[in-house]
Design a protein around this motif. Structure first.
Motif, PDB file in Angstrom:
ATOM      1  N   ALA A  85       0.804  -1.215   0.000  1.00 45.91           N
ATOM      2  CA  ALA A  85       0.000   0.000   0.000  1.00 45.91           C
ATOM      3  C   ALA A  85       0.838   1.267   0.000  1.00 45.91           C
ATOM      4  O   ALA A  85       0.355   2.340  -0.391  1.00 45.91           O
ATOM      5  CB  ALA A  85      -0.922  -0.005   1.217  1.00 45.91           C
ATOM      6  N   PHE A  86       2.097   1.178   0.416  1.00 54.23           N
ATOM      7  CA  PHE A  86       2.961   2.359   0.476  1.00 54.23           C
ATOM      8  C   PHE A  86       3.642   2.650  -0.865  1.00 54.23           C
ATOM      9  O   PHE A  86       4.341   3.652  -0.996  1.00 54.23           O
ATOM     10  CB  PHE A  86       4.007   2.175   1.573  1.00 54.23           C
ATOM     11  N   THR A  87       3.459   1.777  -1.844  1.00 52.47           N
ATOM     12  CA  THR A  87       4.040   2.005  -3.173  1.00 52.47           C
ATOM     13  C   THR A  87       3.533   3.303  -3.783  1.00 52.47           C
ATOM     14  O   THR A  87       4.282   4.040  -4.433  1.00 52.47           O
ATOM     15  CB  THR A  87       3.722   0.813  -4.100  1.00 52.47           C
ATOM     16  N   LYS A  88       2.274   3.606  -3.573  1.00 52.59           N
ATOM     17  CA  LYS A  88       1.682   4.827  -4.110  1.00 52.59           C
ATOM     18  C   LYS A  88       2.417   6.066  -3.606  1.00 52.59           C
ATOM     19  O   LYS A  88       2.760   6.967  -4.387  1.00 52.59           O
ATOM     20  CB  LYS A  88       0.203   4.886  -3.719  1.00 52.59           C
ATOM     21  N   ASP A  89       2.680   6.122  -2.296  1.00 52.16           N
ATOM     22  CA  ASP A  89       3.365   7.286  -1.720  1.00 52.16           C
ATOM     23  C   ASP A  89       4.805   7.394  -2.206  1.00 52.16           C
ATOM     24  O   ASP A  89       5.294   8.495  -2.487  1.00 52.16           O
ATOM     25  CB  ASP A  89       3.342   7.196  -0.194  1.00 52.16           C
ATOM     26  N   LEU A  90       5.482   6.264  -2.316  1.00 52.84           N
ATOM     27  CA  LEU A  90       6.872   6.286  -2.784  1.00 52.84           C
ATOM     28  C   LEU A  90       6.944   6.731  -4.242  1.00 52.84           C
ATOM     29  O   LEU A  90       7.848   7.476  -4.634  1.00 52.84           O
ATOM     30  CB  LEU A  90       7.496   4.906  -2.597  1.00 52.84           C
ATOM     31  N   ALA A  91       6.004   6.279  -5.059  1.00 50.86           N
ATOM     32  CA  ALA A  91       5.994   6.691  -6.469  1.00 50.86           C
ATOM     33  C   ALA A  91       5.753   8.191  -6.602  1.00 50.86           C
ATOM     34  O   ALA A  91       6.319   8.838  -7.492  1.00 50.86           O
ATOM     35  CB  ALA A  91       4.917   5.913  -7.230  1.00 50.86           C
ATOM     36  N   CYS A  92       4.931   8.749  -5.734  1.00 53.06           N
ATOM     37  CA  CYS A  92       4.675  10.193  -5.768  1.00 53.06           C
ATOM     38  C   CYS A  92       5.964  10.987  -5.586  1.00 53.06           C
ATOM     39  O   CYS A  92       6.138  12.054  -6.176  1.00 53.06           O
ATOM     40  CB  CYS A  92       3.673  10.579  -4.689  1.00 53.06           C
ATOM     41  N   TYR A 119       8.042  -1.498 -10.605  1.00 54.72           N
ATOM     42  CA  TYR A 119       7.025  -1.469  -9.555  1.00 54.72           C
ATOM     43  C   TYR A 119       6.275  -2.806  -9.494  1.00 54.72           C
ATOM     44  O   TYR A 119       6.058  -3.464 -10.516  1.00 54.72           O
ATOM     45  CB  TYR A 119       5.990  -0.372  -9.835  1.00 54.72           C
ATOM     46  N   ALA A 120       5.837  -3.150  -8.280  1.00 54.06           N
ATOM     47  CA  ALA A 120       4.903  -4.265  -8.087  1.00 54.06           C
ATOM     48  C   ALA A 120       3.929  -3.847  -6.994  1.00 54.06           C
ATOM     49  O   ALA A 120       4.350  -3.544  -5.872  1.00 54.06           O
ATOM     50  CB  ALA A 120       5.641  -5.536  -7.690  1.00 54.06           C
ATOM     51  N   ALA A 121       2.637  -3.829  -7.317  1.00 56.27           N
ATOM     52  CA  ALA A 121       1.643  -3.374  -6.338  1.00 56.27           C
ATOM     53  C   ALA A 121       0.252  -3.763  -6.824  1.00 56.27           C
ATOM     54  O   ALA A 121       0.066  -4.204  -7.964  1.00 56.27           O
ATOM     55  CB  ALA A 121       1.733  -1.858  -6.159  1.00 56.27           C
ATOM     56  N   GLY A 122      -0.733  -3.599  -5.934  1.00 57.22           N
ATOM     57  CA  GLY A 122      -2.128  -3.778  -6.319  1.00 57.22           C
ATOM     58  C   GLY A 122      -2.582  -5.215  -6.447  1.00 57.22           C
ATOM     59  O   GLY A 122      -3.460  -5.520  -7.245  1.00 57.22           O
ATOM     60  N   PHE A 123      -2.037  -6.113  -5.629  1.00 55.76           N
ATOM     61  CA  PHE A 123      -2.351  -7.538  -5.759  1.00 55.76           C
ATOM     62  C   PHE A 123      -3.653  -7.927  -5.062  1.00 55.76           C
ATOM     63  O   PHE A 123      -4.093  -9.079  -5.176  1.00 55.76           O
ATOM     64  CB  PHE A 123      -1.199  -8.382  -5.213  1.00 55.76           C
ATOM     65  N   GLY A 124      -4.254  -7.013  -4.327  1.00 63.16           N
ATOM     66  CA  GLY A 124      -5.494  -7.349  -3.639  1.00 63.16           C
ATOM     67  C   GLY A 124      -5.297  -8.484  -2.654  1.00 63.16           C
ATOM     68  O   GLY A 124      -4.242  -8.621  -2.035  1.00 63.16           O
ATOM     69  N   THR A 125      -6.315  -9.333  -2.543  1.00 66.18           N
ATOM     70  CA  THR A 125      -6.213 -10.464  -1.623  1.00 66.18           C
ATOM     71  C   THR A 125      -5.438 -11.643  -2.223  1.00 66.18           C
ATOM     72  O   THR A 125      -5.263 -12.657  -1.570  1.00 66.18           O
ATOM     73  CB  THR A 125      -7.621 -10.951  -1.216  1.00 66.18           C
ATOM     74  N   GLY A 126      -4.960 -11.492  -3.468  1.00 64.79           N
ATOM     75  CA  GLY A 126      -4.206 -12.573  -4.106  1.00 64.79           C
ATOM     76  C   GLY A 126      -2.712 -12.444  -3.956  1.00 64.79           C
ATOM     77  O   GLY A 126      -1.957 -13.174  -4.607  1.00 64.79           O
ATOM     78  N   GLY A 127      -2.252 -11.535  -3.101  1.00 64.27           N
ATOM     79  CA  GLY A 127      -0.817 -11.258  -3.020  1.00 64.27           C
ATOM     80  C   GLY A 127       0.037 -12.441  -2.609  1.00 64.27           C
ATOM     81  O   GLY A 127       1.121 -12.645  -3.155  1.00 64.27           O
ATOM     82  N   ILE A 128      -0.429 -13.224  -1.653  1.00 64.69           N
ATOM     83  CA  ILE A 128       0.366 -14.376  -1.208  1.00 64.69           C
ATOM     84  C   ILE A 128       0.481 -15.388  -2.341  1.00 64.69           C
ATOM     85  O   ILE A 128       1.574 -15.881  -2.655  1.00 64.69           O
ATOM     86  CB  ILE A 128      -0.258 -15.007   0.052  1.00 64.69           C
ATOM     87  N   THR A 129      -0.630 -15.679  -2.990  1.00 58.79           N
ATOM     88  CA  THR A 129      -0.610 -16.608  -4.125  1.00 58.79           C
ATOM     89  C   THR A 129       0.314 -16.129  -5.236  1.00 58.79           C
ATOM     90  O   THR A 129       1.158 -16.877  -5.746  1.00 58.79           O
ATOM     91  CB  THR A 129      -2.023 -16.775  -4.699  1.00 58.79           C
ATOM     92  N   LEU A 130       0.156 -14.863  -5.638  1.00 62.66           N
ATOM     93  CA  LEU A 130       0.828 -14.351  -6.832  1.00 62.66           C
ATOM     94  C   LEU A 130       2.261 -13.908  -6.592  1.00 62.66           C
ATOM     95  O   LEU A 130       2.993 -13.647  -7.554  1.00 62.66           O
ATOM     96  CB  LEU A 130       0.028 -13.171  -7.400  1.00 62.66           C
TER      97      LEU A 130
END
Length: 376
Positions: free
Chosen positions: A207-214, A332-343
């Motif tokens: 979730a902090f990827t957005k702030d770092l990209a800014c 960048y890698a972000a936005g995996f939702g609830t599938g993050g562990i799987t993916l």
């Protein structure tokens, strides 16, 4: 051996798998930076399902690749303090309405095209797989025999142990604050404790990827929501499958060898307040309601603890696994939702290949590119 300085911002499972695959590709000078301890974020806070059932076919393909990587991990990492805590006992995606059952039939077609498995089970057949479920409360389930479950905190500790043996730098409690940029290259990550020089940078900070990209003048369109889980006392080990419910995002599984039940609900609050990691009584009450409805045999089991996590998603619910649109040595890698562990395993492999070769050699990632989001 490649001596390029690789800096990975984010010590969750995506970042850890990226480092792992970079090691396999010959990179040795790798630094992982995290604002807290390794695995602090969503990677340690989910229910641990490794699942193939996705509404998007490209995500289902990535999930199949990713779960295979997960299952080979124990054999690949010879030097570890304990086996990888993973069990393959199948996945039951349960419907509690006719509408849910119709959705399962659509998901079955995707699962069969991508992984070659999947069948719809009747309520009595579901009960054979999960004896404590109340079959009168359900309409059926999509069964994936390849679905698995993992105790992800144990995997994080194994990665830490392995990386220390390989000489990787793990910078804990060292938040990334900004970046040193020259032209179209990121030259260093500026942390709370100083600069970390980099030839190539991967930002996989959830979730902090957005702030770092800014801070790099790039826009990553993410919103966040909360997920909450609860852990019970241990009972006799009842069943293997990981169970999810179509209509209400309820997840249910049992750990081994102690037999604790883990129950969780995602999407319990959208927006900036989702950064709040405090568990809530209202969600615990909802977890108890679902548990007693679907699994009445364990209705009186004691809850030992409860926790919350932050889940990040993109506007189209498709993750970002992509090179920066502005910097030639940033991904960048972000936005995996609830599938993050799987993916995470497949995403880490794709990122490592992009860092090493400029493109992936295992699965197309064009759909996951940041370029699909165009801002005026």
């Amino acid at each position: 051996m490649n001596d390029e300085k690789i800096v990975i911002v984010g010590g969750g499972l995506v970042g850890l798998f990226t480092a792992y695959h970079l090691l396999k590709l010959g990179y040795k000078n790798i630094t992982i930076i995290d604002r807290k301890y390794i695995g602090y974020g969503a990677s340690n806070r989910g229910t641990g399902g490794l699942l193939h059932i996705f509404e998007d076919e490209d995500l289902a393909k990535l999930a199949c690749l990713s779960v295979n990587i997960w299952k080979n991990l124990d054999e690949e990492i010879a030097e570890k303090p304990r086996p990888i805590p993973l069990r393959t006992g199948g996945h039951l995606h349960v419907a509690t309405s006719k509408e849910g059952l119709n959705k399962l039939n659509k998901l079955k077609k995707i699962l069969r095209r991508t992984c070659g498995v999947g069948e719809i089970l009747t309520p009595p057949e579901v009960k054979e797989k999960a004896p404590i479920i109340d079959e009168d409360e359900i309409y059926g389930a999509l069964y994936d025999p390849l679905g698995s479950k993992v105790l992800q905190p144990g995997v994080v500790r194994i990665f830490e142990f392995y990386f220390k043996l390989r000489g990787l730098k793990l910078m804990k409690y060292n938040p990334a604050k900004n970046f040193k940029v020259e032209g179209n290259k990121v030259k260093a990550v500026i942390t709370e404790h100083g600069e970390v020089e980099a030839d190539k940078v991967v930002i996989a900070a959830g979730a902090f990827t957005k702030d770092l990209a800014c801070r790099l003048d790039e826009r990553i369109p993410l919103c966040t929501f909360r997920g909450e889980e609860a852990l019970t006392e241990g009972l006799h080990y009842e069943f293997e499958p990981f169970i999810t419910f179509v209509e209400n995002n309820f997840e249910f599984t049992q750990t081994w060898p102690r037999g604790e039940f883990i129950m969780g609900i995602s999407n319990t609050g959208i927006g900036e307040p989702a950064y709040d990691l405090r568990a809530s009584l209202s969600v615990l009450e909802k977890i108890a309601e679902y548990t007693c409805r679907y699994f009445p045999k364990i209705c009186l089991v004691n809850v030992l603890r409860q926790w919350a996590g932050v889940v990040d998603v993109t506007p189209d619910n498709i993750p970002i696994i992509s090179k920066s649109g502005k910097y030639e040595n940033l991904w960048y890698a972000a936005g995996f939702g609830t599938g993050g562990i799987t993916l995470s395993a497949g995403a880490g492999k794709a990122l490592a290949e992009m860092v090493a070769y400029g493109s992936t050699k295992t699965i197309p990632v064009e759909k996951f590119s940041i370029e699909r989001f165009i801002f005026e």
